[in-house]
Design an enzyme around this catalytic site. Structure first.
Site, mmCIF file in Angstrom:
data_model
loop_
_atom_site.group_PDB
_atom_site.id
_atom_site.type_symbol
_atom_site.label_atom_id
_atom_site.label_comp_id
_atom_site.label_asym_id
_atom_site.label_seq_id
_atom_site.Cartn_x
_atom_site.Cartn_y
_atom_site.Cartn_z
ATOM 1 C CE1 TYR A 142 -0.944 -1.395 3.580
ATOM 2 C CE2 TYR A 142 -2.120 -3.225 4.584
ATOM 3 C CZ TYR A 142 -1.086 -2.311 4.605
ATOM 4 O OH TYR A 142 -0.197 -2.314 5.654
ATOM 5 C CG ASP A 237 -3.276 -9.826 -0.493
ATOM 6 O OD1 ASP A 237 -3.585 -10.642 0.406
ATOM 7 O OD2 ASP A 237 -2.736 -8.729 -0.254
ATOM 8 C CE LYS A 265 -6.115 -7.910 7.751
ATOM 9 N NZ LYS A 265 -5.759 -7.263 6.508
HETATM 10 C C1 LIG Z 1 -4.325 -6.782 6.094
HETATM 11 C C2 LIG Z 1 -3.859 -7.043 4.728
HETATM 12 C C3 LIG Z 1 -2.518 -7.323 4.418
HETATM 13 C C4 LIG Z 1 -1.421 -7.187 5.437
HETATM 14 O O1 LIG Z 1 -1.541 -8.090 6.483
HETATM 15 P P1 LIG Z 1 -0.806 -7.770 7.881
HETATM 16 O O2 LIG Z 1 -1.070 -8.993 8.681
HETATM 17 O O3 LIG Z 1 -1.442 -6.534 8.407
HETATM 18 O O4 LIG Z 1 0.624 -7.585 7.568
HETATM 19 C C5 LIG Z 1 -2.197 -7.708 3.145
HETATM 20 N N1 LIG Z 1 -3.132 -7.800 2.188
HETATM 21 C C6 LIG Z 1 -4.422 -7.521 2.431
HETATM 22 C C7 LIG Z 1 -5.424 -7.680 1.333
HETATM 23 C C8 LIG Z 1 -4.824 -7.117 3.697
HETATM 24 O O5 LIG Z 1 -6.103 -6.786 3.918
#
Ligand SMILES: *Cc1c(COP(=O)(O)O)cnc(C)c1O
Length: 431
Positions: A142, A237, A265
């Protein structure tokens, strides 16, 4: 009716599904969501004053636990001087310096407001730098909710059994190829056929949005090799993995250097903050130096930057990582020993302070196909059992749970005990 139920009823009148992010709705685990009014350390308190030991940690940001005094005082002190200027501020400079210092391949940093935005910018940058349009991603990973990334995506889409989303036109996803995680041969095949059209490969270097799936030896190496060979950029990511396993990027631990990294995060310590980081040559393609446009009214926000700075500095100073890793291993070990002994279709995957309890006989799980063998009904019952016992897990089979610096051995032991209480009533696996 409980206070949480009353709040949820009010919420449902004016907020779709009562929630501002779908996975909070408890639809995958049954029952109504609890409303959290306060958090402190490893604990959260709901509107009815029930106390829970929290393993969701706001889905990852709270490596220090809830309301860490350093972070709270940094936020208050920044807020007193103004919430936003839409002009340059000293906090954003310190934040960028800090990230660059902690992540050797992050020579330059651009701040945004979420992980989603960070990924959108990273991929636009990759397309701008290469002059190519195709993106390769992995099933079950994701990367936020941008149109073109909702292809075989994990997290809430998986939890709510949505193949993708309405409102995403074919044209938006036409340039995205999704392929199985940990499958080097499939990726080699894609590169062999379309290598010169691929702008970027984006990956969660440790996958967390289909539950915990770790990269097999050689997988990330193959990504690096294929991207370099075919002139594509490798995007890690690290929205979850950044600063989760040590005070730096997962890339540094893995020994693989991506071209572009996204953070979110933990980097914002609980405030809305994302960041894109890369080498100078790539980052200088961003406006105003380069031709790749990117902007944000609140980007580099002083209060969010202050929270990020305080969080990263505390993590660096306290180095809670070995203890966090050990606690996850203790929890997983307890469950896994019991499961083997009683021949149960369950195992707890753990990696350095993060874990997922998978209800399946298959182990280890290597990709989305295998993860889908899990029994979500049993997970839902497990979640409700744990909640009743005072443990707040992430409310889906396909998500991570997070140990923070604030969790103690006694809390982990009691969580393992409560989990085993549930497992003891599970039927033995069929052979
Ligand atoms: C949570 C997440 C996102 C998206 O971040 P948001 O702050 O919710 O937009 C993107 N990539 C990964 C791997 C994530 O876990």
């Amino acid at each position: 009716m409980t206070e949480s139920q009353k709040l949820f009823q009010r919420a449902c009148k004016h907020i779709p599904g009562g929630v501002n992010s779908p996975v909070r709705a408890f639809r995958a685990v049954g029952g109504d969501p609890v409303y959290i009014k306060r958090g402190s350390g490893a604990r959260i308190y709901d509107a009815d004053d029930n106390e829970y030991i929290d393993f969701c940690g706001s889905w990852g940001p709270l490596a220090l636990g809830h309301a860490h005094p350093d972070v709270v005082s940094a936020v208050i002190s920044a807020a007193k001087d103004g919430l936003s200027f839409g002009a340059c501020n000293p906090y954003e400079v310190e934040f960028a310096e800090l990230i660059s210092g902690l992540v050797p391949h992050a020579e330059m940093v651009r701040m945004v407001n979420s992980g989603t935005e960070a990924v959108m910018t990273a991929l636009r940058l990759a397309r701008g730098c290469t002059g190519r349009s195709r993106i390769v991603k992995f099933d079950g990973c994701y990367h936020g909710h941008a149109d073109y990334l909702l292809v075989s995506a994990g997290s809430g889409l998986l939890t709510n059994s949505m193949p993708a989303s309405l409102g995403v036109p074919e044209s938006a996803v036409a340039e995205v190829i999704s392929t199985p995680y940990n499958d080097v041969a499939a990726l080699e095949d894609i590169f062999q056929k379309e290598g010169d059209t691929i702008a970027a490969v984006i990956v969660e270097p440790v996958a967390g949005n289909m539950g915990l799936v770790v990269p097999e030896p050689g997988f990330l190496e193959a990504l690096r090799r294929l991207c370099s060979k075919h002139g594509a950029l490798l995007v890690f990511d690290e929205v979850i993995t950044g600063f989760r396993f040590h005070a730096g990027a997962y890339a540094t631990l893995s020994g693989i250097t991506p071209d572009i990294t996204t953070f979110g995060k933990i980097a914002g310590g609980g405030m809305p903050l994302g960041a894109i980081a890369a080498g100078r040559q790539i980052m200088e393609q961003l406006a105003p130096l380069g031709q790749v446009y990117q902007a944000g009214t609140l980007s580099g926000n002083p209060v969010a930057a202050a929270a990020g700075i305080a969080t990263l500095n505390a993590l660096r100073r306290l180095n809670p990582y070995p203890a966090m890793a050990e606690l996850a291993d203790v929890f997983a070990g307890g469950i896994n020993r019991f499961a083997v002994e009683k021949q149960l279709n369950v195992h707890c995957a753990a990696y350095k302070g993060i874990f997922t309890v998978f209800f399946t006989g298959r182990s280890p799980l290597r990709n989305l196909e295998e993860v889908k063998s899990c029994d979500t009904g049993t997970f839902a019952a497990f979640f409700r059992h744990m909640l009743k016992r005072g443990f707040y897990l992430s409310p889906s089979q396909f998500e991570l749970n997070f140990i923070s610096a604030a969790h103690t051995r006694a809390e982990i032991d009691s969580a393992a005990e409560a989990a085993i209480e549930f497992l003891a009533d599970m039927p033995k696996m069929k052979d």
